[in-house]
Design an enzyme around this catalytic site. Structure first.
Site, short mmCIF file in Angstrom:
data_model
loop_
_atom_site.label_atom_id
_atom_site.label_comp_id
_atom_site.label_asym_id
_atom_site.label_seq_id
_atom_site.Cartn_x
_atom_site.Cartn_y
_atom_site.Cartn_z
CD GLU A 241 32.24 43.13 22.82
OE1 GLU A 241 31.62 42.08 22.52
OE2 GLU A 241 31.71 44.13 23.31
CB CYS A 275 28.82 42.44 24.66
SG CYS A 275 28.33 43.05 23.04
#
Length: 468
Positions: A241, A275
């Site tokens: 990720e 994120c």
């Protein structure tokens, strides 16, 4: 093991370094780089512990992890204080206490899920059964923005499916991570969860180790690519990720008063250091003044300061590296004559504080739009047509999340279907859930976490095929 080529290639400094409180710049402690010899020894212990752990009945592993959740809940107050001290996010609002409750929830859910064997084919002549076996040892590389919550995302599903875990927390948030690992290990069998500390070379040595079967990584694209290169040495499976530059599109005519709170936190949760935060907002030119005024009014009432102060709702940027990056993007915006729609009050403190900032008169092609700022700065971009907005939203090397904001849910879903992202939210942003798979496309990485799909990701499938 000492004679393997990767051991010779990787050098680990024996020089310790300091961890700082980002609100005050006070020294928390000295961080040591775990040596190659220590990592080797931990991996040997993990190999033995994993065999015993995976041999336990599935129900027993579930029960133990539920007790881990209870321990995290019991120690949540002190762990939240550690998060605030080292990461910087406030105790108040959606901050450190919020992170600890997420740790508890994301422990309980994997412990409650089942992943039984599955008959994938059967007829009169044969029967094929799919089993999910543990991979072995999982290397978990956790980031500094949500240091405990994201570590839990990596640790708990891996343990749930019978793996051992060796985690390397970010060098910026070492001590709060060590405190949580101590709590978890008060419940777990010995050596099934271990920790190494230090800078990137420690993670590099760990992830390339021949005994590592899986790497779970959350962090930058650049480091993610290094993890991919390291996995060539051991063919470790990967879940990556690598962040995103999430776009949000507000469709014409949105009732902004109804959505302003969700819009604000979608962009500025954890000082924008998330994120899946909203990092580019596209607004129709006819609604631009209305939307920017609503955002300005909301931003004006959000107090920023030392996270230990109960009145603070936003805190500092976590580290000097990120602080300098954001300041550089702000300076670049000044140089291209961007409009500074709103600049908040900076606290009179020594830490890495950047005031809430809304920037207009920018577009794709400007750095503040094209680069993930990962901080409390939001560019707001005008568009004329919906096709233009969709095209600009998709004009990015990343694709973690995106959002569409509209009074018309049917129209919003049509737009959502055209956005290139692993998750597209409607009238919310960054609303992850422990039952719902989460992952990115493009250079945001690959693989998913959470829910049943997240459990599958930390196993290897095995077919047993029977001829009748």
């Amino acid at each position: 093991m000492e004679n393997t080529s990767f051991a010779r290639e990787t050098r680990i400094s024996d020089t310790p370094f300091l961890s700082l409180n980002p609100s005050t710049l006070e020294v928390i402690g000295e961080v040591v780089n775990t040596s190659r010899e220590e990592i080797d020894a931990k991996i040997e212990k993990a190999k033995k512990a994993q065999k015993l752990w995976s041999a336990r009945p599935d129900t027993e592993r579930k029960d133990i992890l539920l007790k881990v959740a209870e321990a995290l809940q019991l120690h949540s107050k002190e762990l939240a204080e550690w998060i605030t001290r080292e990461q910087g996010k406030p105790l108040s609002g959606p901050g450190a206490n919020f992170e600890m409750q997420a740790c508890v929830g994301w422990t309980q859910v994997p412990a409650s899920l089942d992943l039984p064997e599955e008959i994938v084919f059967e007829d009169d002549t044969r029967k094929d059964v799919l089993y999910r076996n543990p991979i072995g040892i999982v290397a978990a590389i956790a980031p500094w923005n949500w240091p405990l919550m994201i570590a839990i995302w990596q640790i708990i599903p891996s343990l749930r499916m019978g793996n051992a875990v060796i985690i390397k927390p970010s060098e910026y948030t070492t001590f709060c991570s060590l405190e949580m690992i101590k709590v978890i290990n008060s419940v777990l069998p010995e050596d099934i969860l271990q920790v190494v500390t230090g800078r990137g070379e420690v993670g590099g040595y760990l992830t390339a180790h021949p005994e590592i079967g899986k790497v779970m990584f959350t962090g930058s694209i650049a480091t993610g690519k290094k993890v991919i290169e390291a996995s060539a040495k051991n063919m470790a499976r990967l879940t990556l990720e690598c962040g995103g530059n999430d776009a949000g599109i507000i469709l014409p005519g949105l009732d902004i008063a109804q959505h302003i709170e969700n819009l604000f936190w979608g962009a500025f949760l954890n000082m924008g250091q998330t994120c899946a935060c909203l990092k580019r907002l596209y607004v129709h030119e006819n609604d631009y003044e209305k939307i920017t005024q609503a955002l300005t009014d909301y931003c004006s009432n959000i107090p920023m300061g030392n996270g230990a102060d109960e009145s603070s709702v936003l805190g500092p940027v976590q580290n000097k590296m990120q602080y300098d990056k954001i300041q550089d993007l702000i300076s670049d915006s000044e140089n291209v004559d961007a409009e500074f729609i709103f600049t908040g009050q900076k606290p009179d403190l020594e830490g890495y504080f950047i005031p809430l900032t809304l920037i207009g008169n920018v577009d794709n092609g400007n750095r503040i739009v094209d680069e993930e700022q990962f901080g409390p700065v939001l560019p707001v971009i005008k568009y004329k047509t919906l096709e233009e907005a969709i095209s600009k939203a998709n004009d990015s090397e990343t694709g973690l999340g995106a959002s569409v904001w509209s009074n018309d849910l049917d129209e919003a879903q049509k737009v959502a279907a055209q956005l290139e992202a692993g998750t597209v939210w409607i009238n919310q942003h960054g609303a992850i859930h422990p039952f719902v798979p989460f992952g990115g496309v493009k250079q945001s990485g690959y693989g998913v976490e959470f829910g049943i799909e997240g459990l599958k990701a930390v196993t290897v499938p095995k077919i047993i095929s029977i001829k009748k």
